[in-house]
Design an enzyme around this catalytic site. Structure first.
Site, PDB file in Angstrom:
ATOM      1  N   LYS A 121       0.854  -1.197   0.000  1.00  0.00           N
ATOM      2  CA  LYS A 121       0.000   0.000   0.000  1.00  0.00           C
ATOM      3  C   LYS A 121       0.884   1.239   0.000  1.00  0.00           C
ATOM      4  O   LYS A 121       1.838   1.330   0.780  1.00  0.00           O
ATOM      5  CB  LYS A 121      -0.902   0.004   1.234  1.00  0.00           C
ATOM      6  CG  LYS A 121      -1.942  -1.102   1.173  1.00  0.00           C
ATOM      7  CD  LYS A 121      -2.932  -1.018   2.303  1.00  0.00           C
ATOM      8  CE  LYS A 121      -4.062  -2.031   2.106  1.00  0.00           C
ATOM      9  NZ  LYS A 121      -3.635  -3.381   1.723  1.00  0.00           N
TER      10      LYS A 121
ATOM     11  N   ARG B 111      -5.301  -5.428 -11.398  1.00  0.00           N
ATOM     12  CA  ARG B 111      -6.137  -6.356 -10.616  1.00  0.00           C
ATOM     13  C   ARG B 111      -7.477  -5.645 -10.436  1.00  0.00           C
ATOM     14  O   ARG B 111      -7.525  -4.516  -9.955  1.00  0.00           O
ATOM     15  CB  ARG B 111      -5.521  -6.622  -9.243  1.00  0.00           C
ATOM     16  CG  ARG B 111      -6.468  -7.387  -8.301  1.00  0.00           C
ATOM     17  CD  ARG B 111      -6.097  -7.246  -6.832  1.00  0.00           C
ATOM     18  NE  ARG B 111      -4.827  -7.816  -6.519  1.00  0.00           N
ATOM     19  CZ  ARG B 111      -4.076  -7.391  -5.492  1.00  0.00           C
ATOM     20  NH1 ARG B 111      -4.471  -6.400  -4.721  1.00  0.00           N
ATOM     21  NH2 ARG B 111      -2.918  -7.953  -5.262  1.00  0.00           N
TER      22      ARG B 111
ATOM     23  N   ASP C 115      -1.672  -2.009  -4.059  1.00  0.00           N
ATOM     24  CA  ASP C 115      -3.065  -2.147  -3.632  1.00  0.00           C
ATOM     25  C   ASP C 115      -3.766  -0.793  -3.777  1.00  0.00           C
ATOM     26  O   ASP C 115      -3.124   0.249  -3.745  1.00  0.00           O
ATOM     27  CB  ASP C 115      -3.135  -2.538  -2.152  1.00  0.00           C
ATOM     28  CG  ASP C 115      -2.839  -4.010  -1.918  1.00  0.00           C
ATOM     29  OD1 ASP C 115      -2.852  -4.793  -2.878  1.00  0.00           O
ATOM     30  OD2 ASP C 115      -2.592  -4.374  -0.746  1.00  0.00           O
TER      31      ASP C 115
ATOM     32  N   THR D 248     -11.946 -11.825  -7.207  1.00  0.00           N
ATOM     33  CA  THR D 248     -13.286 -11.934  -6.612  1.00  0.00           C
ATOM     34  C   THR D 248     -13.530 -13.376  -6.163  1.00  0.00           C
ATOM     35  O   THR D 248     -12.929 -14.312  -6.708  1.00  0.00           O
ATOM     36  CB  THR D 248     -14.381 -11.519  -7.622  1.00  0.00           C
ATOM     37  OG1 THR D 248     -15.659 -11.576  -6.983  1.00  0.00           O
ATOM     38  CG2 THR D 248     -14.414 -12.379  -8.869  1.00  0.00           C
TER      39      THR D 248
ATOM     40  N   ALA E 206     -16.586  -7.167   7.540  1.00  0.00           N
ATOM     41  CA  ALA E 206     -17.615  -6.318   6.925  1.00  0.00           C
ATOM     42  C   ALA E 206     -18.179  -6.958   5.664  1.00  0.00           C
ATOM     43  O   ALA E 206     -19.353  -6.775   5.336  1.00  0.00           O
ATOM     44  CB  ALA E 206     -17.019  -4.954   6.586  1.00  0.00           C
TER      45      ALA E 206
ATOM     46  N   GLY F 218     -13.947  -3.558  -4.320  1.00  0.00           N
ATOM     47  CA  GLY F 218     -13.667  -2.401  -3.460  1.00  0.00           C
ATOM     48  C   GLY F 218     -14.112  -2.677  -2.045  1.00  0.00           C
ATOM     49  O   GLY F 218     -15.227  -3.156  -1.836  1.00  0.00           O
TER      50      GLY F 218
END
Ligand code: FDA
Length: 306
Positions: free
Chosen positions: A98, A183, A132, A225, A290, A187
């Protein structure tokens, strides 16, 4: 967006919750479903096990938003050490990082310098570094820094684009023009309606549209995914348009849909597993909760069993 998703994504940024979860040995143990361990050795062992099952990897040293230059430099140096270790062990894995961990919020020149050192090392080993994608306040800056690095390092560096953002259609076209490695994911952050589709059905539809563009015209896209309907769609689309399995890969997260990861490998598709490790696992762990309320019940059930 469901209330549950909103609650967990809000808690991902809450300090009191952070102290409670991280200070608790029980929750620390339960994170092991999604995080390969706190040390590099544990992550390398997990990676070796995946490689023996025909699954490639991307190692992620967990961490985001460093506060000092020294922290950014230390994170960069750690990534160089990871690339050395991957090479020494002959593992089939690249790395994901990141840009806020490399100091993007402190000073963009510092961020470029630190990330470039990681890319030098990756280039030396003929390996690859994926940037990322973080929350929307960072999207434009990540795309800008990516383009600077891509101009210098070519496809040693790749980017992530998120189908929930309205802007991503343009970003996909720009990356196709650059011949850059993308990629595509849905989200994972809490985003306002002004920038992202609020309804999951719209996100899924946008994902399929962007995925078809990348499969048809992109350079070795990563279809990231666990959504079985979308994966089915990708397979059908590739068969109909004669896109060979070597031109793309599926990507999934460590510990999620291991059955599907293995069955896709058995069918001859490329599969890359994103393997996070390190002590800074709290926000990553909360984003995984989440995504799927069932994970919360899984964690509670295991906590009560002990
Ligand atoms: P969706 O959420 O619709 O889930 C589809 C199905 O997958 C669910 O029904 C369930 O079966 C399974 N599933 C999904 N999430 C699960 C979970 N947490 N636990 C258990 N089962 C689950 N995001 C981002 O913003 N920036 C990034 O850089 C990345 N990088 C990245 C790399 C890779 C390799 C992957 C696979 C994902 C990311 N993501 C990401 C995360 C991504 O944006 C998204 O939040 C998750 O992948 C969940 O979305 P799905 O596409 O799986 O669909």
């Amino acid at each position: 967006m469901t209330l549950m998703r909103k609650t967990f994504l809000t808690l991902a940024e809450n300090n009191a919750m952070y102290r409670f979860v991280v200070g608790n040995s029980l929750t620390r143990n339960l994170t092991r479903r999604f995080v390969a361990g706190e040390s590099l050795d544990e992550a390398l062992d997990a990676m070796a096990a995946l490689n023996t099952r025909g699954i490639r990897g991307s190692l992620d040293l967990l961490g985001e938003n460093v506060h000092t230059e020294a922290e950014a430099r230390a994170a960069g140096a750690e990534y160089e050490r990871i690339l050395d270790a991957i090479h020494a062990k002959g593992l089939n894995t690249n790395v994901s990082l990141k840009l806020t961990q490399m100091g993007m919020d402190l000073d963009e020149n510092l961020c470029i310098e630190v990330t470039a050192k990681v890319l030098d090392k990756a280039q030396q080993y003929n390996n690859f570094v994926r940037l990322d994608m973080e929350g929307s306040p960072y999207t434009q800056r990540t795309v800008d820094l990516f383009k600077i690095l891509h101009a210098r390092y070519g496809n040693t560096v790749g980017i992530v684009l998120q189908a929930y953002l309205y802007r991503t259609e343009q970003d996909v076209e720009e990356m196709i023009k650059l011949g850059a490695r993308v990629r595509l994911c849905k989200g994972a952050y809490l985003e306002p309606e002004s920038v992202a589709f609020p309804d999951k059905a719209d996100v899924d539809r946008n994902y399929i549209r962007l995925m078809e563009r990348l499969l048809a015209s992109g350079y070795f896209p990563g279809i990231a995914t666990h959504d079985e309907a979308i994966i089915q769609h990708a397979r059908r689309f590739c068969q109909e348009t004669q896109i060979a399995p070597e031109r793309f890969e599926f990507q999934m997260l460590y510990g999620i849909r291991r059955d599907l990861q293995e069955s896709l490998v058995q069918e001859g598709y490329g599969m890359r597993c994103y393997v996070p490790f390190g002590t800074q696992w709290y926000p990553y762990f909360m984003r995984r909760l989440a995504e799927r309320p069932a994970n919360v019940w899984f964690i509670l059930h295991n906590a009560l069993k002990r």
